[in-house]
Design a protein around this motif. Structure first.
Motif, PDB file in Angstrom:
ATOM      1  N   UNK A   1     -30.960 -10.186   6.925  1.00 36.50           N
ATOM      2  CA  UNK A   1     -30.773 -10.265   8.469  1.00 36.50           C
ATOM      3  C   UNK A   1     -31.405  -9.101   9.224  1.00 36.50           C
ATOM      4  N   UNK A   2     -30.957  -7.938   8.778  1.00 37.78           N
ATOM      5  CA  UNK A   2     -31.461  -6.774   9.479  1.00 37.78           C
ATOM      6  C   UNK A   2     -32.728  -6.328   9.201  1.00 37.78           C
ATOM      7  N   UNK A   3     -33.340  -6.763   8.148  1.00 36.49           N
ATOM      8  CA  UNK A   3     -34.533  -6.327   7.576  1.00 36.49           C
ATOM      9  C   UNK A   3     -34.479  -4.794   6.900  1.00 36.49           C
ATOM     10  N   UNK A   4     -33.405  -3.949   6.919  1.00 36.67           N
ATOM     11  CA  UNK A   4     -33.302  -2.751   6.258  1.00 36.67           C
ATOM     12  C   UNK A   4     -33.286  -2.767   5.106  1.00 36.67           C
ATOM     13  N   UNK A   5     -34.025  -1.707   4.507  1.00 40.75           N
ATOM     14  CA  UNK A   5     -34.102  -1.227   3.245  1.00 40.75           C
ATOM     15  C   UNK A   5     -32.842  -0.417   2.486  1.00 40.75           C
ATOM     16  N   UNK A   6     -32.319  -0.903   1.402  1.00 36.06           N
ATOM     17  CA  UNK A   6     -31.282  -0.037   0.968  1.00 36.06           C
ATOM     18  C   UNK A   6     -31.349   0.193  -0.652  1.00 36.06           C
ATOM     19  N   UNK A   7     -30.914   1.238  -1.145  1.00 39.30           N
ATOM     20  CA  UNK A   7     -30.890   1.560  -2.642  1.00 39.30           C
ATOM     21  C   UNK A   7     -29.989   0.316  -3.121  1.00 39.30           C
ATOM     22  N   UNK A   8     -30.348  -0.109  -4.396  1.00 39.72           N
ATOM     23  CA  UNK A   8     -29.376  -1.047  -5.006  1.00 39.72           C
ATOM     24  C   UNK A   8     -29.257  -0.590  -6.630  1.00 39.72           C
TER      25      UNK A   8
ATOM     26  N   UNK B   1     -25.471  -3.602   0.953  1.00 39.56           N
ATOM     27  CA  UNK B   1     -25.841  -2.150   1.624  1.00 39.56           C
ATOM     28  C   UNK B   1     -25.020  -1.160   1.536  1.00 39.56           C
ATOM     29  N   UNK B   2     -24.033  -1.365   0.548  1.00 41.18           N
ATOM     30  CA  UNK B   2     -22.988  -0.153   0.388  1.00 41.18           C
ATOM     31  C   UNK B   2     -22.605  -0.092  -0.993  1.00 41.18           C
ATOM     32  N   UNK B   3     -22.158   0.919  -1.491  1.00 42.54           N
ATOM     33  CA  UNK B   3     -21.129   1.184  -2.742  1.00 42.54           C
ATOM     34  C   UNK B   3     -20.029   1.915  -2.353  1.00 42.54           C
ATOM     35  N   UNK B   4     -18.782   1.505  -3.065  1.00 43.80           N
ATOM     36  CA  UNK B   4     -17.621   2.139  -2.872  1.00 43.80           C
ATOM     37  C   UNK B   4     -16.933   2.484  -4.260  1.00 43.80           C
ATOM     38  N   UNK B   5     -15.674   3.332  -4.124  1.00 49.98           N
ATOM     39  CA  UNK B   5     -14.948   3.623  -5.121  1.00 49.98           C
ATOM     40  C   UNK B   5     -13.644   3.814  -4.887  1.00 49.98           C
TER      41      UNK B   5
ATOM     42  N   UNK C   1       0.842  -1.140   0.120  1.00 50.29           N
ATOM     43  CA  UNK C   1       0.103  -0.094   0.034  1.00 50.29           C
ATOM     44  C   UNK C   1       1.113   1.296   0.186  1.00 50.29           C
ATOM     45  N   UNK C   2       0.372   2.253  -0.695  1.00 51.57           N
ATOM     46  CA  UNK C   2       1.258   3.320  -0.761  1.00 51.57           C
ATOM     47  C   UNK C   2       1.285   4.084   0.446  1.00 51.57           C
ATOM     48  N   UNK C   3       2.418   5.041   1.131  1.00 48.36           N
ATOM     49  CA  UNK C   3       2.130   5.636   2.222  1.00 48.36           C
ATOM     50  C   UNK C   3       0.861   6.539   2.462  1.00 48.36           C
ATOM     51  N   UNK C   4       0.775   7.227   1.378  1.00 48.42           N
ATOM     52  CA  UNK C   4      -0.218   8.146   1.190  1.00 48.42           C
ATOM     53  C   UNK C   4      -1.254   7.891   0.039  1.00 48.42           C
ATOM     54  N   UNK C   5      -2.404   8.004   0.117  1.00 48.42           N
ATOM     55  CA  UNK C   5      -3.425   7.541  -1.278  1.00 48.42           C
ATOM     56  C   UNK C   5      -3.665   6.121  -1.176  1.00 48.42           C
ATOM     57  N   UNK C   6      -4.449   5.929  -2.357  1.00 47.43           N
ATOM     58  CA  UNK C   6      -4.800   4.610  -2.533  1.00 47.43           C
ATOM     59  C   UNK C   6      -6.018   4.005  -1.496  1.00 47.43           C
ATOM     60  N   UNK C   7      -6.764   5.092  -0.911  1.00 45.68           N
ATOM     61  CA  UNK C   7      -7.990   4.770   0.025  1.00 45.68           C
ATOM     62  C   UNK C   7      -9.148   4.263  -0.785  1.00 45.68           C
ATOM     63  N   UNK C   8     -10.107   3.863   0.003  1.00 44.95           N
ATOM     64  CA  UNK C   8     -11.482   3.581  -0.612  1.00 44.95           C
ATOM     65  C   UNK C   8     -12.517   4.119  -0.116  1.00 44.95           C
ATOM     66  N   UNK C   9     -13.310   4.941  -0.840  1.00 45.61           N
ATOM     67  CA  UNK C   9     -14.572   5.498  -0.459  1.00 45.61           C
ATOM     68  C   UNK C   9     -15.760   4.372  -0.394  1.00 45.61           C
ATOM     69  N   UNK C  10     -16.413   4.403   0.662  1.00 44.27           N
ATOM     70  CA  UNK C  10     -17.679   3.660   1.018  1.00 44.27           C
ATOM     71  C   UNK C  10     -18.515   4.640   1.196  1.00 44.27           C
ATOM     72  N   UNK C  11     -19.921   4.368   0.916  1.00 45.25           N
ATOM     73  CA  UNK C  11     -21.239   4.912   1.283  1.00 45.25           C
ATOM     74  C   UNK C  11     -22.067   3.962   1.564  1.00 45.25           C
ATOM     75  N   UNK C  12     -23.187   4.394   2.620  1.00 40.87           N
ATOM     76  CA  UNK C  12     -24.296   3.300   2.954  1.00 40.87           C
ATOM     77  C   UNK C  12     -25.281   3.560   2.088  1.00 40.87           C
ATOM     78  N   UNK C  13     -25.866   2.649   1.696  1.00 41.03           N
ATOM     79  CA  UNK C  13     -26.908   2.588   0.484  1.00 41.03           C
ATOM     80  C   UNK C  13     -28.292   2.693   1.448  1.00 41.03           C
TER      81      UNK C  13
END
Length: 357
Positions: free
Chosen positions: A268-275, A327-331, A201-213
């Protein structure tokens, strides 16, 4: 009195040394990957049969809601956001009991993304890594991405040594290389509890963005939520396969398209999420082209702009990320020098056919 030539030379050398210290490149680059066994492998002659539907029961349904085998007195938690993301320390995934592994599925569903530091997971060998992941479903064998020779269950993420797959997928004519997606959402049985372990892994950068659907869905008005429920969209692997063919890469099985609900319910959780996701969702069933494009663009923008239900996951070698793809998306973030190595491996167990809300 002006400084002497020798004094000036010493100052220049000192400044040069300081710049060297600030160099953000990974010095291991020229030595090759730290884990060459997991080097990206492509075989254009490798072929897989079409996937078949299998019975699935989420391990989280067996879990004790208190999670005593996962969250005990030795476990420390740092919640990154109220809506998504928890850093976990004091736990070795490789040492979890069967009960603890079931609780891991439940906790990943509840917190969306779990980041485990200082794990030995990368060192336990492919058989044990695959055996742990198989507890969460049949592991998808990716039709186009690099895998490990002899182990098609592994999806290899590699950038460095002139190998820049991110640029292949998202070319330079884009302003940025952010592309929100849920992994392989074109499969009939889409991924659930997903594993990602970091080798270089680089010392800086190369992270991943995650969002809750889940939170993205909750932010919509009740009337708009009701309008989305009952709609379905086509998720396609066709473009991914065509791009691999253009690069001379493998297409291990013919691309599939699947129809999934725009809003799904977690078993399991019964939660609704965008897909829906920018990477693989192509059109809304029953809508005309302009209608579909307009609604999907609104949803993509809503997800991408939701900084208050997103996190940026940072990694070091030994980090393992476990997230629930339902229940997530990422980039990815292509924000580091292409000469710096980033090397990680994903194991992607497939879960249920999406349950409509």
């Amino acid at each position: 009195m002006a400084p002497s030539v020798s004094e000036i030379a010493a100052q220049v050398q000192s400044a040069t040394d300081n710049v060297e210290k600030l160099n953000l490149k990974n010095t291991k680059q020229e030595d090759g990957p730290s884990y060459p066994f997991y080097s990206p492998y492509y075989d254009v002659n490798e072929k897989f049969p079409p996937t078949e539907i299998f019975e699935y029961q989420d391990p989280g349904l067996r879990a004790d809601p208190a999670k005593p085998h996962l969250l005990n007195s030795e476990t420390k938690l740092h919640h990154i956001s109220p809506f998504i993301g928890t850093e976990v320390s004091g736990v070795q995934i490789s040492q979890l009991s069967e009960e603890g592994l079931d609780e891991l599925a439940l906790y990943a569903a509840e917190r969306r993304v779990l980041i485990f530091r200082d794990q030995d997971f990368k060192d336990i060998g492919p058989e044990k890594q695959i055996a742990i992941a198989k507890r969460y479903g049949h592991i998808q064998r990716h039709p186009t991405s690099p895998n490990v020779k002899g182990y098609p269950e592994f999806h290899v993420v590699y950038r460095g040594d002139g190998h820049d797959r991110l640029r292949d997928v998202i070319p330079d004519d884009r302003i940025n290389r952010t592309q929100w997606h849920s992994d392989i959402s074109y499969e009939k049985q889409t991924p659930g509890t997903t594993f990602f372990f970091v080798l270089d892994q680089p010392d800086v950068g190369g992270d991943t963005l995650f969002a809750s659907q889940v939170e993205a869905y909750k932010r919509l008005s009740p009337a708009f939520q009701q309008r989305l429920e009952g709609l379905y969209a086509v998720h396609s692997a066709v473009e991914q396969a065509e791009a691999s063919r253009r690069r001379g890469g493998p297409v291990r099985r013919e691309p599939v398209e699947s129809v999934h609900p725009l809003v799904r319910r977690h078993p399991v959780t019964g939660e609704k999420a965008l897909y829906v996701n920018q990477g693989f969702t192509r059109r809304i069933v029953g809508y005309k082209v302009e209608e579909s494009e307009y609604l999907l663009k609104f949803l993509y923008d809503h997800i991408a702009k939701g900084a208050d239900f997103q996190i940026r996951a940072t990694y070091k070698p030994g980090t393992v990320v476990v997230w629930d793809n339902r229940v997530t998306v990422h980039s990815a973030t292509g924000d580091y020098d292409t000469s710096v190595r980033r090397h990680a491996v994903r194991l992607t167990p497939q879960a249920e056919v999406p349950i409509p809300a």
